[in-house]
Design a protein around this motif. Structure first.
Motif, mmCIF file in Angstrom:
data_model
loop_
_atom_site.group_PDB
_atom_site.id
_atom_site.type_symbol
_atom_site.label_atom_id
_atom_site.label_comp_id
_atom_site.label_asym_id
_atom_site.label_seq_id
_atom_site.Cartn_x
_atom_site.Cartn_y
_atom_site.Cartn_z
ATOM 1 N N ASP A 1 -6.743 2.479 -12.125
ATOM 2 C CA ASP A 1 -7.595 2.094 -10.988
ATOM 3 C C ASP A 1 -6.812 1.634 -9.752
ATOM 4 O OD1 ASP A 1 -6.741 -0.081 -12.277
ATOM 5 O OD2 ASP A 1 -8.712 -1.006 -12.609
ATOM 6 N N ARG A 2 -5.497 1.706 -9.815
ATOM 7 C CA ARG A 2 -4.741 1.394 -8.591
ATOM 8 C C ARG A 2 -4.737 2.589 -7.636
ATOM 9 N NH1 ARG A 2 -1.439 -3.285 -9.436
ATOM 10 N NH2 ARG A 2 -1.794 -3.922 -11.579
ATOM 11 N N ILE A 3 -5.020 3.791 -8.176
ATOM 12 C CA ILE A 3 -5.042 4.973 -7.301
ATOM 13 C C ILE A 3 -6.462 5.207 -6.814
ATOM 14 C CG2 ILE A 3 -4.479 7.426 -7.084
ATOM 15 C CD1 ILE A 3 -2.630 7.227 -9.389
ATOM 16 N N VAL B 1 -2.761 2.518 -4.123
ATOM 17 C CA VAL B 1 -2.331 3.866 -3.732
ATOM 18 C C VAL B 1 -3.528 4.570 -3.097
ATOM 19 C CG1 VAL B 1 -1.322 6.050 -4.499
ATOM 20 C CG2 VAL B 1 -0.789 3.942 -5.743
ATOM 21 N N LEU B 2 -3.345 5.062 -1.888
ATOM 22 C CA LEU B 2 -4.419 5.801 -1.207
ATOM 23 C C LEU B 2 -4.027 7.270 -1.166
ATOM 24 C CD1 LEU B 2 -5.011 3.291 1.715
ATOM 25 C CD2 LEU B 2 -6.443 3.602 -0.319
ATOM 26 N N VAL C 1 0.873 -1.180 0.000
ATOM 27 C CA VAL C 1 0.000 0.000 0.000
ATOM 28 C C VAL C 1 0.909 1.229 0.000
ATOM 29 C CG1 VAL C 1 -1.707 1.344 1.301
ATOM 30 C CG2 VAL C 1 -1.854 -1.154 1.263
ATOM 31 N N VAL C 2 0.633 2.133 -0.930
ATOM 32 C CA VAL C 2 1.396 3.383 -0.998
ATOM 33 C C VAL C 2 0.482 4.492 -0.482
ATOM 34 C CG1 VAL C 2 2.566 5.027 -2.513
ATOM 35 C CG2 VAL C 2 2.730 2.563 -2.978
ATOM 36 N N VAL C 3 0.954 5.241 0.499
ATOM 37 C CA VAL C 3 0.143 6.325 1.061
ATOM 38 C C VAL C 3 0.601 7.638 0.428
ATOM 39 C CG1 VAL C 3 -0.692 7.450 3.155
ATOM 40 C CG2 VAL C 3 -0.003 5.026 3.223
#
Ligand SMILES: Cc1cc2nc3c(=O)[nH]c(=O)nc-3n(C[C@H](O)[C@H](O)[C@H](O)COP(=O)(O)OP(=O)(O)OC[C@H]3O[C@@H](n4cnc5c(N)ncnc54)[C@H](O)[C@@H]3O)c2cc1C
Length: 478
Positions: free
Chosen positions: A255-257, A52-53, A28-30
């Protein structure tokens, strides 16, 4: 064992092909600023399951182009703008993602001072006639001559240590991390007036205070090709707006972000990391093998790290790292009403820097930009938007009469108040050098990226944000 690569190793690994990843490969990338985007892009290319959040509704963070409320398709940069030929990671990703570059605005700009109510230029005769209280020696120099005398000669003395490939603060350099830029300049004989004249060329430090900024961080920067004193026609910007770079990443990541998903808690245990975030007013958690936190330390307090197993020295650096205060005010005018083309003025007014932010646009309309730093930025930042624009317009009128008559609309960005960022770029204060290894050190399953978590003490630039993202990918490598 997590790897802790050096700056040169990170670059070599990117050039020769980044390593594959250990399974199970979920991260998970913040944050979807450039550091988070580069991390997510490289991990995705290596088959990793990446989420990615991002707290805001756009990618890019401080790579932020204002496209509203201006007319005629004009735009202005709120954050990053200029790229040197040595911004390796920006050029690398621009090439890879097909993002075009253009000549930097500062190339060909007509730089002048407006101090004590009059204009003068950096040449010797003009400076000598400015009436500023300079020493006899300074009166015989132009501003580049003062920089050579007070800055370059010192940087040259320390150059082998300052520019070593695997840079670290050697015993010869460490004392400079205990002193401020201002102290060192004064020790070398610079008068306060000469410091004011040189300061525009130390822009990276100007957002804070030369009296608290580490002389070592400044000397490392001044000895590097990124110093403004080396600006030449090869300096560039992203064509059409800096945000085209994060957009190009975001298009690849699609859609990963996940936007509008502020992370509120990060935890880890022996088996996994857990990230809790807000989604439509509800709390949701996801688990992954690793978390990469790219949130600037100015805004990290919004995330609960009580169960993230962070050692005391990490928590301490989060509190200590400082950010410059910067406000940019933009005034759209219906036409160029001043003499000359790309004006760029350094003033002794609260509006420290005044420039044409649209030097190469075709139409008649223009955007004048005022940049305020330090306490002046905090003061204007406390005003309402309407007051701020009015204040800046009054000041511009005193430098460029006719501003009020030609004014159409204004807007501003107060970086201290930008949600989820709350500062402009890192201000390496006295003692910063000792913080750097602690800032970027991975803590179990939790990794740290972002301009603040780079190898460079004066790391507030896109290239070092991207570099920090690549560094975490190397850390996560097999
Ligand atoms: C005024 C100004 C001028 C600059 N000029 C230049 C320049 O000319 N050239 C240059 O190279 N660089 C320049 N920079 C520096 C450059 O913009 C930054 O160093 C770089 O963009 C930082 O990238 P980052 O990914 O580290 O951080 P950021 O861009 O700040 O990204 C962090 C991201 O994390 C998100 N986030 C924060 N909290 C949370 C949370 N709780 N949950 C989820 N997401 C969260 C934020 O919304 C943001 O998108 C400038 C910066 C400023 C402010």
């Amino acid at each position: 064992m997590v790897r802790e690569p050096t700056q040169a190793q990170v670059r070599r690994e990117l050039e020769s092909g980044l390593p594959g990843l250990r399974p199970p490969r979920s991260v998970v990338v913040v944050g979807a600023g450039l550091a988070g985007l580069a991390t997510a892009y490289e991990l995705t290319n290596r088959g990793c399951e990446v989420t990615v959040l991002e707290a805001s509704d756009r990618a890019g963070g401080r790579a932020y182009t204002l496209r509203h409320p201006f007319a005629d398709g004009l735009h202005a940069e709120a954050g990053a703008m200029t790229i040197t030929p040595h911004c390796y990671y920006v050029h690398h990703y621009a090439r890879e993602l097909g993002v075009e570059m253009d000549v930097a605005d500062l190339v060909d700009s007509q730089f002048a001072y407006f101090m004590g109510g009059r204009f003068f230029t950096p040449d010797q005769a003009s400076v000598a006639g400015s009436g500023l209280p300079l020493t006899d020696e300074e009166l015989s120099l132009d501003v580049p001559g003062m920089i050579k005398r007070y800055v370059t000669e010192l940087a040259d003395e320390l150059r082998p240590d300052l520019t070593a490939e695997e840079w670290h603060a050697t015993p010869k350099l460490l004392p400079y991390d205990e002193r401020s830029v201002y102290e060192v300049l004064r020790e070398r004989g610079a008068s306060p007036a000469a410091i004011d004249l040189m300061e525009p060329l130390f822009l990276e430090m100007r957002g804070g205070d030369l009296k608290s900024a580490s002389a070592l961080a400044w000397l490392r920067h001044e000895a590097s090709p990124h110093s403004l004193t080396h600006a030449d026609p090869r300096w560039s910007k992203i064509k059409g707006g800096t945000d085209n770079l994060p957009r190009a990443f975001a298009e690849r990541l699609r859609d990963r972000i996940h936007y509008r998903k502020p992370v509120v808690r990060v935890r880890q245990d022996d088996d996994e990391a857990e990230v809790t975030f807000l989604e439509h007013g509800r709390l949701r958690s996801i688990r992954a093998e690793h978390v990469v936190v790219t949130v600037p330390f100015s805004a990290i307090r919004h995330i609960d790290l009580g169960e993230a197993r962070l050692p005391a020295d990490k928590i301490e650096v989060m509190r200590r790292v400082k950010y410059s205060s910067i406000v940019r005010v933009y005034l759209q005018v219906r036409e160029r009403f001043w003499q000359g083309k790309a004006i760029s003025y350094s003033t002794d007014l609260p509006v420290r820097w005044l420039r044409d932010a649209t030097p190469r646009t075709a139409g008649p309309r223009k955007i004048l930009e005022c940049l305020l730093t330090g306490w002046r930025a905090r003061a204007i930042g406390a005003m309402t938007e309407e007051e701020r624009v009015g204040f800046a317009l009054d000041q511009v009128e005193s430098v460029l009469p006719g501003a009020r008559e030609h004014f159409e609309l204004g807007t501003s960005v107060v970086w201290d108040k930008q949600p989820h960022i709350e500062g402009s770029y890192i201000l390496p204060e006295v003692g910063h050098e000792k913080l750097l290894p602690v800032i970027r050190r991975p803590e179990g399953r939790v990794h740290f990226a972002g301009e603040h978590a780079g190898f460079e003490p004066n790391g507030g630039s896109m290239t070092f944000a991207l570099e920090s993202g690549v560094r975490t990918v190397v850390e996560l490598g097999a």
